[in-house]
Scaffold this motif. Structure first.
Motif, PDB file in Angstrom:
ATOM      1  N   ALA A   1       0.827  -1.209   0.000  1.00  0.00           N
ATOM      2  CA  ALA A   1       0.000   0.000   0.000  1.00  0.00           C
ATOM      3  C   ALA A   1       0.861   1.259   0.000  1.00  0.00           C
ATOM      4  O   ALA A   1       0.528   2.252  -0.664  1.00  0.00           O
ATOM      5  CB  ALA A   1      -0.936   0.001   1.199  1.00  0.00           C
ATOM      6  N   ALA A   2       1.978   1.225   0.724  1.00  0.00           N
ATOM      7  CA  ALA A   2       2.858   2.396   0.808  1.00  0.00           C
ATOM      8  C   ALA A   2       3.475   2.746  -0.537  1.00  0.00           C
ATOM      9  O   ALA A   2       3.885   3.892  -0.760  1.00  0.00           O
ATOM     10  CB  ALA A   2       3.957   2.149   1.838  1.00  0.00           C
ATOM     11  N   LYS A   3       3.517   1.778  -1.454  1.00  0.00           N
ATOM     12  CA  LYS A   3       4.107   2.014  -2.769  1.00  0.00           C
ATOM     13  C   LYS A   3       3.072   2.448  -3.798  1.00  0.00           C
ATOM     14  O   LYS A   3       3.376   2.575  -4.985  1.00  0.00           O
ATOM     15  CB  LYS A   3       4.816   0.744  -3.251  1.00  0.00           C
ATOM     16  N   THR A   4       1.841   2.661  -3.352  1.00  0.00           N
ATOM     17  CA  THR A   4       0.783   3.127  -4.250  1.00  0.00           C
ATOM     18  C   THR A   4       0.260   4.469  -3.756  1.00  0.00           C
ATOM     19  O   THR A   4       0.610   4.934  -2.682  1.00  0.00           O
ATOM     20  CB  THR A   4      -0.389   2.121  -4.292  1.00  0.00           C
ATOM     21  N   SER A   5      -0.592   5.067  -4.567  1.00  0.00           N
ATOM     22  CA  SER A   5      -1.201   6.342  -4.173  1.00  0.00           C
ATOM     23  C   SER A   5      -2.600   6.130  -3.623  1.00  0.00           C
ATOM     24  O   SER A   5      -3.373   7.077  -3.490  1.00  0.00           O
ATOM     25  CB  SER A   5      -1.258   7.287  -5.384  1.00  0.00           C
ATOM     26  N   THR A   6      -2.937   4.887  -3.313  1.00  0.00           N
ATOM     27  CA  THR A   6      -4.262   4.588  -2.791  1.00  0.00           C
ATOM     28  C   THR A   6      -4.164   4.111  -1.344  1.00  0.00           C
ATOM     29  O   THR A   6      -3.076   3.923  -0.816  1.00  0.00           O
ATOM     30  CB  THR A   6      -4.957   3.515  -3.658  1.00  0.00           C
ATOM     31  N   ALA A   7      -5.292   3.904  -0.733  1.00  0.00           N
ATOM     32  CA  ALA A   7      -5.326   3.492   0.667  1.00  0.00           C
ATOM     33  C   ALA A   7      -5.255   1.964   0.779  1.00  0.00           C
ATOM     34  O   ALA A   7      -5.660   1.234  -0.123  1.00  0.00           O
ATOM     35  CB  ALA A   7      -6.606   3.989   1.325  1.00  0.00           C
ATOM     36  N   LYS A   8      -4.758   1.512   1.902  1.00  0.00           N
ATOM     37  CA  LYS A   8      -4.642   0.077   2.166  1.00  0.00           C
ATOM     38  C   LYS A   8      -6.001  -0.611   2.064  1.00  0.00           C
ATOM     39  O   LYS A   8      -6.103  -1.757   1.586  1.00  0.00           O
ATOM     40  CB  LYS A   8      -4.032  -0.115   3.553  1.00  0.00           C
ATOM     41  N   ARG A   9      -7.033   0.095   2.485  1.00  0.00           N
ATOM     42  CA  ARG A   9      -8.367  -0.513   2.474  1.00  0.00           C
ATOM     43  C   ARG A   9      -8.806  -0.888   1.061  1.00  0.00           C
ATOM     44  O   ARG A   9      -9.611  -1.797   0.876  1.00  0.00           O
ATOM     45  CB  ARG A   9      -9.393   0.422   3.114  1.00  0.00           C
ATOM     46  N   MET A  10      -8.260  -0.171   0.038  1.00  0.00           N
ATOM     47  CA  MET A  10      -8.638  -0.475  -1.339  1.00  0.00           C
ATOM     48  C   MET A  10      -8.065  -1.813  -1.786  1.00  0.00           C
ATOM     49  O   MET A  10      -8.644  -2.493  -2.637  1.00  0.00           O
ATOM     50  CB  MET A  10      -8.190   0.644  -2.282  1.00  0.00           C
ATOM     51  N   ILE A  11      -6.930  -2.196  -1.227  1.00  0.00           N
ATOM     52  CA  ILE A  11      -6.366  -3.513  -1.541  1.00  0.00           C
ATOM     53  C   ILE A  11      -7.326  -4.596  -1.061  1.00  0.00           C
ATOM     54  O   ILE A  11      -7.625  -5.560  -1.777  1.00  0.00           O
ATOM     55  CB  ILE A  11      -4.983  -3.679  -0.887  1.00  0.00           C
ATOM     56  N   TYR A  12      -7.832  -4.415   0.168  1.00  0.00           N
ATOM     57  CA  TYR A  12      -8.779  -5.390   0.703  1.00  0.00           C
ATOM     58  C   TYR A  12     -10.115  -5.330  -0.043  1.00  0.00           C
ATOM     59  O   TYR A  12     -10.785  -6.360  -0.207  1.00  0.00           O
ATOM     60  CB  TYR A  12      -8.988  -5.149   2.198  1.00  0.00           C
ATOM     61  N   TYR A  13     -10.484  -4.142  -0.497  1.00  0.00           N
ATOM     62  CA  TYR A  13     -11.746  -3.986  -1.237  1.00  0.00           C
ATOM     63  C   TYR A  13     -11.702  -4.783  -2.545  1.00  0.00           C
ATOM     64  O   TYR A  13     -12.660  -5.494  -2.880  1.00  0.00           O
ATOM     65  CB  TYR A  13     -11.988  -2.505  -1.532  1.00  0.00           C
ATOM     66  N   TYR A  14     -10.597  -4.666  -3.279  1.00  0.00           N
ATOM     67  CA  TYR A  14     -10.490  -5.321  -4.581  1.00  0.00           C
ATOM     68  C   TYR A  14     -10.030  -6.771  -4.497  1.00  0.00           C
ATOM     69  O   TYR A  14     -10.447  -7.609  -5.299  1.00  0.00           O
ATOM     70  CB  TYR A  14      -9.516  -4.551  -5.479  1.00  0.00           C
ATOM     71  N   PHE A  15      -9.150  -7.085  -3.540  1.00  0.00           N
ATOM     72  CA  PHE A  15      -8.501  -8.398  -3.552  1.00  0.00           C
ATOM     73  C   PHE A  15      -8.717  -9.222  -2.274  1.00  0.00           C
ATOM     74  O   PHE A  15      -8.144 -10.292  -2.137  1.00  0.00           O
ATOM     75  CB  PHE A  15      -7.000  -8.214  -3.797  1.00  0.00           C
TER      76      PHE A  15
END
Length: 221
Positions: free
Chosen positions: A50-64
């Motif tokens: 998440a730190a290497k993207t411009s999005t929030a950590k929660r979006m990783i859990y939302y999509y994947f």
């Protein structure tokens, strides 16, 4: 008179995930692939991805859903990409020997230029292909590799340039193994023999050897 605040240029706001969900997923997958390749599935951390993207950590859990779901997406994409690019080769337009040489050369080049793919396959082998078993599409995706070889091989047998009776998977494994090894064992070969398989001249020579080995394996003469 306009104030300084009013005349200052407006900062462009980052595009939100609702405006470009595919872009967000693409960014997450790219960051995740780099993290998995570097640290493996066990060592990778969602926080660091998440730190290497411009999005929030929660979006990783939302999509994947979770780290394993993200890893599965990265793995499926890795296999899909090589098979998709293979299908652009238009082997049907080439004589059988040239077609197989083209496919072998492509396979070698793809592995050499996409070391992330090799690393991901190595990581999945460490896990005994446990995650590939979950990906129901993988077998279907990879069938195209054997179909392409089959089309070329059958034409070659019919024209008398390939010997009959060879298993299609054996042809695929020969090409893949020779190409894979040139990347997977690069560090150890250099340490043991002082030979850099990634050096331009060595790569050109090895590529020619791989193509020759594949053609000698199937040729009728």
């Amino acid at each position: 008179m306009p104030t300084a605040a009013a005349t200052a240029p407006r900062l462009k706001r980052p595009q939100s995930w609702t405006q470009d969900p595919e872009g967000v997923k693409r960014e997450i997958l790219d960051a995740a692939r780099a993290e998995f390749v570097e640290k493996g599935l066990s060592g990778a951390r969602v926080d660091e991805i998440a730190a290497k993207t411009s999005t929030a950590k929660r979006m990783i859990y939302y999509y994947f859903k979770d780290k394993e779901g993200l890893y599965l997406a990265v793995l499926e994409e890795a296999y899909s990409r090589i098979r998709t690019l293979e299908r652009t080769l238009d082997l049907a337009a080439l004589p059988p020997l040239d077609a197989l040489a083209t496919l072998a050369g492509f396979t070698f080049d793809y592995h050499a230029e996409n070391t992330d793919f090799v690393r991901l396959v190595m990581i999945e082998n460490i896990h005994h292909a446990r995650h590939l078993k979950v990906l129901t599409k993988i077998s279907e995706i990879n069938l195209s590799a054997l179909e392409m070889i089959g089309d070329v091989y059958r034409r070659g047998v019919a024209e008398g340039v390939f010997r009959p009776g060879i298993n299609l998977l054996d042809i695929h494994l020969t090409m893949s193994a020779l190409s894979f090894y040139n990347v997977s064992n690069r560090a150890t070969i250099e340490q043991v023999f002082g030979h850099d398989m990634g050096a331009p001249a060595a790569r050109i020579r090895r590529r020619a050897s791989v193509i020759e080995a594949v053609l000698r394996f199937v040729r009728a003469d």
